[in-house]
Design a protein around this motif. Structure first.
Motif, PDB file in Angstrom:
ATOM      1  N   LEU A 145     -12.336  10.249  -7.058  1.00 49.16           N
ATOM      2  CA  LEU A 145     -11.037   9.734  -7.509  1.00 49.16           C
ATOM      3  C   LEU A 145      -9.848  10.483  -6.930  1.00 49.16           C
ATOM      4  O   LEU A 145      -8.838   9.887  -6.591  1.00 49.16           O
ATOM      5  CB  LEU A 145     -10.948   9.810  -9.033  1.00 49.16           C
ATOM      6  CG  LEU A 145     -12.044   9.084  -9.806  1.00 49.16           C
ATOM      7  CD1 LEU A 145     -11.957   9.432 -11.276  1.00 49.16           C
ATOM      8  CD2 LEU A 145     -11.916   7.593  -9.607  1.00 49.16           C
ATOM      9  N   SER A 146      -9.995  11.807  -6.858  1.00 44.06           N
ATOM     10  CA  SER A 146      -8.834  12.590  -6.451  1.00 44.06           C
ATOM     11  C   SER A 146      -8.762  12.649  -4.942  1.00 44.06           C
ATOM     12  O   SER A 146      -8.912  13.683  -4.324  1.00 44.06           O
ATOM     13  CB  SER A 146      -8.913  13.989  -7.030  1.00 44.06           C
ATOM     14  OG  SER A 146      -8.980  13.867  -8.425  1.00 44.06           O
ATOM     15  N   ALA A 147      -8.572  11.516  -4.376  1.00 47.11           N
ATOM     16  CA  ALA A 147      -8.565  11.379  -2.927  1.00 47.11           C
ATOM     17  C   ALA A 147      -7.652  10.206  -2.653  1.00 47.11           C
ATOM     18  O   ALA A 147      -6.780   9.911  -3.454  1.00 47.11           O
ATOM     19  CB  ALA A 147      -9.981  11.072  -2.450  1.00 47.11           C
ATOM     20  N   LEU A 148      -7.874   9.539  -1.524  1.00 42.70           N
ATOM     21  CA  LEU A 148      -7.217   8.248  -1.357  1.00 42.70           C
ATOM     22  C   LEU A 148      -8.104   7.275  -2.112  1.00 42.70           C
ATOM     23  O   LEU A 148      -9.193   6.930  -1.669  1.00 42.70           O
ATOM     24  CB  LEU A 148      -7.134   7.894   0.117  1.00 42.70           C
ATOM     25  CG  LEU A 148      -6.145   8.756   0.896  1.00 42.70           C
ATOM     26  CD1 LEU A 148      -6.286   8.540   2.380  1.00 42.70           C
ATOM     27  CD2 LEU A 148      -4.726   8.443   0.453  1.00 42.70           C
ATOM     28  N   MET A 149      -7.677   6.889  -3.275  1.00 42.25           N
ATOM     29  CA  MET A 149      -8.558   6.127  -4.153  1.00 42.25           C
ATOM     30  C   MET A 149      -8.506   4.635  -3.824  1.00 42.25           C
ATOM     31  O   MET A 149      -7.430   4.045  -3.797  1.00 42.25           O
ATOM     32  CB  MET A 149      -8.159   6.335  -5.607  1.00 42.25           C
ATOM     33  CG  MET A 149      -9.152   5.712  -6.568  1.00 42.25           C
ATOM     34  SD  MET A 149      -8.650   5.884  -8.282  1.00 42.25           S
ATOM     35  CE  MET A 149      -7.352   4.681  -8.371  1.00 42.25           C
ATOM     36  N   PRO A 150      -9.656   4.041  -3.550  1.00 42.63           N
ATOM     37  CA  PRO A 150      -9.663   2.620  -3.201  1.00 42.63           C
ATOM     38  C   PRO A 150      -9.370   1.734  -4.410  1.00 42.63           C
ATOM     39  O   PRO A 150      -9.785   2.042  -5.520  1.00 42.63           O
ATOM     40  CB  PRO A 150     -11.085   2.389  -2.692  1.00 42.63           C
ATOM     41  CG  PRO A 150     -11.903   3.421  -3.372  1.00 42.63           C
ATOM     42  CD  PRO A 150     -11.014   4.614  -3.560  1.00 42.63           C
ATOM     43  N   MET A 151      -8.634   0.674  -4.186  1.00 41.09           N
ATOM     44  CA  MET A 151      -8.375  -0.310  -5.236  1.00 41.09           C
ATOM     45  C   MET A 151      -9.057  -1.608  -4.838  1.00 41.09           C
ATOM     46  O   MET A 151      -8.869  -2.096  -3.723  1.00 41.09           O
ATOM     47  CB  MET A 151      -6.872  -0.561  -5.360  1.00 41.09           C
ATOM     48  CG  MET A 151      -6.053   0.654  -5.749  1.00 41.09           C
ATOM     49  SD  MET A 151      -6.472   1.257  -7.393  1.00 41.09           S
ATOM     50  CE  MET A 151      -5.839  -0.082  -8.393  1.00 41.09           C
ATOM     51  N   TYR A 152      -9.815  -2.174  -5.751  1.00 43.60           N
ATOM     52  CA  TYR A 152     -10.558  -3.405  -5.458  1.00 43.60           C
ATOM     53  C   TYR A 152     -10.019  -4.559  -6.280  1.00 43.60           C
ATOM     54  O   TYR A 152      -9.651  -4.375  -7.446  1.00 43.60           O
ATOM     55  CB  TYR A 152     -12.042  -3.210  -5.761  1.00 43.60           C
ATOM     56  CG  TYR A 152     -12.679  -2.141  -4.919  1.00 43.60           C
ATOM     57  CD1 TYR A 152     -13.210  -2.441  -3.679  1.00 43.60           C
ATOM     58  CD2 TYR A 152     -12.717  -0.817  -5.377  1.00 43.60           C
ATOM     59  CE1 TYR A 152     -13.780  -1.449  -2.896  1.00 43.60           C
ATOM     60  CE2 TYR A 152     -13.283   0.177  -4.606  1.00 43.60           C
ATOM     61  CZ  TYR A 152     -13.812  -0.141  -3.364  1.00 43.60           C
ATOM     62  OH  TYR A 152     -14.369   0.840  -2.590  1.00 43.60           O
ATOM     63  N   ASN A 153     -10.029  -5.706  -5.687  1.00 46.94           N
ATOM     64  CA  ASN A 153      -9.646  -6.898  -6.436  1.00 46.94           C
ATOM     65  C   ASN A 153     -10.701  -7.254  -7.463  1.00 46.94           C
ATOM     66  O   ASN A 153     -11.890  -7.209  -7.166  1.00 46.94           O
ATOM     67  CB  ASN A 153      -9.520  -8.095  -5.486  1.00 46.94           C
ATOM     68  CG  ASN A 153      -8.158  -8.120  -4.834  1.00 46.94           C
ATOM     69  OD1 ASN A 153      -7.148  -7.867  -5.489  1.00 46.94           O
ATOM     70  ND2 ASN A 153      -8.139  -8.404  -3.547  1.00 46.94           N
ATOM     71  N   THR A 154     -10.250  -7.592  -8.653  1.00 46.04           N
ATOM     72  CA  THR A 154     -11.183  -8.154  -9.628  1.00 46.04           C
ATOM     73  C   THR A 154     -10.521  -9.397 -10.199  1.00 46.04           C
ATOM     74  O   THR A 154      -9.341  -9.631  -9.966  1.00 46.04           O
ATOM     75  CB  THR A 154     -11.469  -7.172 -10.779  1.00 46.04           C
ATOM     76  OG1 THR A 154     -10.221  -6.790 -11.360  1.00 46.04           O
ATOM     77  CG2 THR A 154     -12.212  -5.951 -10.293  1.00 46.04           C
ATOM     78  N   THR A 155     -11.290 -10.160 -10.937  1.00 46.69           N
ATOM     79  CA  THR A 155     -10.719 -11.404 -11.466  1.00 46.69           C
ATOM     80  C   THR A 155     -10.379 -11.239 -12.943  1.00 46.69           C
ATOM     81  O   THR A 155     -10.774 -10.255 -13.582  1.00 46.69           O
ATOM     82  CB  THR A 155     -11.714 -12.562 -11.336  1.00 46.69           C
ATOM     83  OG1 THR A 155     -12.846 -12.267 -12.158  1.00 46.69           O
ATOM     84  CG2 THR A 155     -12.158 -12.735  -9.895  1.00 46.69           C
ATOM     85  N   GLU A 156      -9.684 -12.214 -13.483  1.00 46.77           N
ATOM     86  CA  GLU A 156      -9.302 -12.216 -14.887  1.00 46.77           C
ATOM     87  C   GLU A 156     -10.541 -12.063 -15.775  1.00 46.77           C
ATOM     88  O   GLU A 156     -10.561 -11.271 -16.701  1.00 46.77           O
ATOM     89  CB  GLU A 156      -8.603 -13.551 -15.181  1.00 46.77           C
ATOM     90  CG  GLU A 156      -7.413 -13.501 -16.090  1.00 46.77           C
ATOM     91  CD  GLU A 156      -6.657 -12.172 -16.077  1.00 46.77           C
ATOM     92  OE1 GLU A 156      -6.696 -11.525 -17.135  1.00 46.77           O
ATOM     93  OE2 GLU A 156      -6.055 -11.778 -15.051  1.00 46.77           O
TER      94      GLU A 156
END
Ligand code: ADP
Ligand code: MG
Length: 699
Positions: A145-156
């Motif tokens: 986490l304490s890095a360049l943290m990836p963000m992923y798409n999720t759905t509703e």
């Protein structure tokens, strides 16, 4: 080994049946491999831990490290809130939850260090963080986490079940850590070192968990390169293949018809550009290899006469030619135009559209099969299976973007030997698209307008300027010119548009009354015969003003019309505006384009209008259009199904695209069948593709 990648996703630690179902249904992730290729949409920089004492106004999301000391419920207006005290030794901070109290109470333990991530806000003069993301402070989490943290798409649906970006991150992390994981390389090693690319394995790791911003850039570049490289392999392979297996018709000679027409009946001198493209086409049609050529020329550049000359070459070689137009009006115009040009020549021309009577049609089809009909002009009625040619040698498609790939390929198949195909378009193709969806076509460009044309003057006017516009129209009409007024017609609000058009027509008729002025109206809801009648009156100069929807957009040619007024211009796309404007400026007179808009304009609309005011250059306009809309929206790209690129973006990656294209081209010229061992990965990739997708034969 690659079997491991094909493991069903439910076998990944931390997935389970419920999550597996969501991953499959919501994100199309069925296997380990699918998850690996589910790239993050961005990264958040969490490389730094802040101190509470450092907090100040206007910080973005930040990361803290510390312990919870106190946890209490407080009553507020509508219910409760949960408040904790968080300390990191430098100071204290309130953490607040309005929901999920049960969950918070479960996970928060005293005397335990946590990583907190959230956006500090000021409340009652003090900093607090509402609903932060919370994780235990341990080695694994720090790394993850304490890095360049990836963000992923999720759905509703996933969010409702607490299955969010961070959960995906953990799954990807688990998978990437697995010792059994081997990510196979799919580019030749030589290429990788020559282009200084990351290996595939490294790139995949780094696109999820980059160790630095630089590494993320390299990983993205490598994966974009790969996408574009394979795209180019597919496109260029088809192009090379055409050359390798010559199966085309060869038009051996230039004959009587061409020469007679060229010497005696050409109504004007051809421009140098027209001559050049005819030579290019001539070479193709003689080569014995099927021609697949895109003829690009801005509106008014004179593509029709080029088409006619090419058709004469076909007929000189005892073949038939066909010209396909996207609309009835345009097909008719081509028909009348060509018929007139060919009056003195023994060439038979017919028009086949949806309106042709059964009797005429029957006769026409007979003549077509017997070969006594030389040129058939029409709309999509030409591609019905009942239309059979004796020996079709040349297919010309005008304004190609209105025809789907599938429609085109049907025409293409009308002969044992494929006829030559010339696709004419006034829509300039931006360079990136020329290299991709049109990448297998050869391109000829008419980059010169006939002499004596004056650039069209374009201005923008608000409703408040309408009276002045009317005055100006009257001036021009008194000089004998004609005027178009175009209203938008967009499917979703068709009824309202139609009302606007009618209102417009009535107010124009009042402002320009009979008998001095005559106003025509043409729109899609009219009977075709009425439409043709009105159109013909305007073409002949019997009416002064043509009020219309975009049905007149494509190809209509009335050189005496010198003003184009576009109503609600903010609702049109750039290339459409440019097309419409191209209806004027076809004669020797100074022409004008007036863009009428409402007072409120969005930024994008402003850019479009400004671009139109500043430039008459179709190329420049299409580049701006591409930047504004993206290639996915451009006509014809969607249906090609070719641009489902994951990372690469044709708006911004022209540079990588060019590199990928060069590499693909070189590889194909050296080892077309990928027989060299080092090129095996490319072959494997292609085989895999072959099973999953059918590649259309044209563009
Ligand atoms: P487009 O490329 O938009 O289809 P057209 O073929 O309809 O353009 O030509 C536009 C107009 O220019 C027509 O009236 C045509 O007769 C005229 N034209 C074409 N070529 C020349 C030329 N070399 N010199 C003068 N006029 C030309
Ligand atoms: Mg045209």
């Amino acid at each position: 080994m690659s079997d491991f990648l094909q493991t069903p996703i439910e076998f990944l630690k931390g997935v389970g049946q419920a999550r597996a179902d969501l991953l499959k249904k919501e994100l199309n992730i069925f296997t380990f491999e699918n998850l690996l290729y589910f790239y993050p949409y961005r990264h958040i920089d969490r490389t730094r831990f802040y101190k509470i004492a450092e907090l100040q106004d206007d910080l973005p999301y930040i990361q803290l490290r510390g312990k919870f000391t106190d946890l209490r419920s407080e009553k507020i207006n509508r219910g409760q809130r949960l408040v904790a005290n968080f300390t990191d030794g430098s100071n204290n901070l309130e953490i607040v939850w309005f929901q999920g109290a049960k969950w918070v109470k479960e996970i928060i333990k005293p005397n335990t260090e946590y990583i907190l991530f959230g956006k500090p806000t000021i409340f009652n003069g003090k900093f607090n963080i509402v609903h932060p993301s919370i994780d235990l402070y341990n080695d694994e989490n720090i790394k993850m986490l304490s890095a360049l943290m990836p963000m992923y798409n999720t759905t509703e649906k996933m969010k409702q079940r607490n299955f969010e970006s961070k959960a995906i991150l953990k799954l990807v992390h688990t998978l990437l850590k697995d010792e059994r994981l081997i990510i196979p390389e799919d580019l030749p090693n030589e290429l990788i070192s020559k282009e200084k690319l990351l290996t595939r394995g490294k790139a995949i790791h780094a696109i999820h968990f980059p160790r630095s911003a630089d590494e993320l850039i390299l990983a993205t570049e490598r994966l974009k390169f790969e996408e574009l490289f394979f795209l180019q392999i597919k496109i260029l392979r088809y192009k090379v293949q055409r050359g390798k297996f010559p199966n085309g018709i060869s038009f051996e000679h230039i004959g009587e018809l061409f020469n007679t027409f060229y010497e005696k009946h050409l109504p004007f001198n051809l421009t140098e550009a027209q001559k050049r493209v005819i030579r290019e086409i001539r070479v193709d049609m003689k080569s014995g290899i099927q021609m697949n050529r895109l003829l690009q020329g801005d509106v008014g550049s004179g593509k029709t006469i080029v088409a006619l000359l090419c058709m004469l070459i076909a007929i000189d070689n005892n073949y038939q030619a066909t010209l396909m137009a996207p609309t009835e009006i345009l097909a008719q115009q081509h028909f009348h135009n060509l018929k007139e040009l060919l009056t003195e020549l023994p060439v038979s021309v017919q028009l086949l559209t949806g309106n042709t009577t059964m009797k005429e049609r029957k006769k026409m089809l007979q003549d077509l099969e017997s070969g006594s009909l030389n040129i058939l002009i029409g709309t999509h009625a030409l591609i019905e299976s009942s239309v059979q040619y004796k020996n079709l040698g040349l297919v010309i498609i005008d304004e190609q973007h209105r025809f789907g790939v599938e429609q085109r390929s049907r025409l293409w198949q009308k002969n044992e030997k494929p006829p030559h195909v010339l696709v004419m378009t006034a829509t300039p193709i931006p360079r990136t698209l020329a290299m991709t969806i049109y990448g297998d076509l050869d391109v000829s460009v008419i980059d010169e307008l006939p002499a004596g044309r004056k650039p069209i003057k374009t201005v923008h006017r608000f409703e408040s300027g309408r009276l002045a516009v009317f005055e100006f129209m009257k001036q021009e009409l008194s000089k004998g010119r004609q005027i178009y007024i175009v209203y938008p017609l967009i499917a979703e609000s068709e009824k309202m548009d139609y009302m606007n058009l009618q209102d417009g027509f009535e107010s124009i008729s009042r402002a320009f009354p009979l008998p001095q002025y005559k106003v025509s109206i043409v729109h899609g809801k009219m009977k075709p015969t009425d439409k043709d009648f009105e159109m013909a009156r305007f073409v002949k100069g019997e009416t002064n003003i043509m009020v219309a929807t975009t049905v007149i957009e494509v190809g209509v040619n009335v050189p005496n019309a010198s003003i184009m007024i576009i109503e609600s211009a903010e609702r049109f796309g750039l290339s459409q505006l440019h097309q419409l404007r191209g209806r004027v400026g076809r004669g020797a007179e100074q022409s004008y384009c007036i863009l009428m808009t409402g007072n409120k304009l969005g930024n994008e609309a402003k850019t479009r209008i400004k671009t139109m005011e500043q430039s008459n250059d179709g190329f420049y306009i299409s580049e701006v259009d591409l930047k504004l809309r993206g290639p996915g929206d451009l006509d014809g790209t969607q249906q090609s199904g070719l641009l489902d690129l994951k990372l690469a973006d044709l708006k911004t990656d022209e540079h990588i695209l060019q590199r990928a294209r060069n590499c693909a081209s070189q590889l194909l010229s050296e080892d077309y069948n990928f027989t060299q061992p080092e090129n095996l990965p490319v072959k494997l990739w292609l085989n895999k593709q072959h099973h999953s997708k059918v590649w259309s034969r044209i563009s």
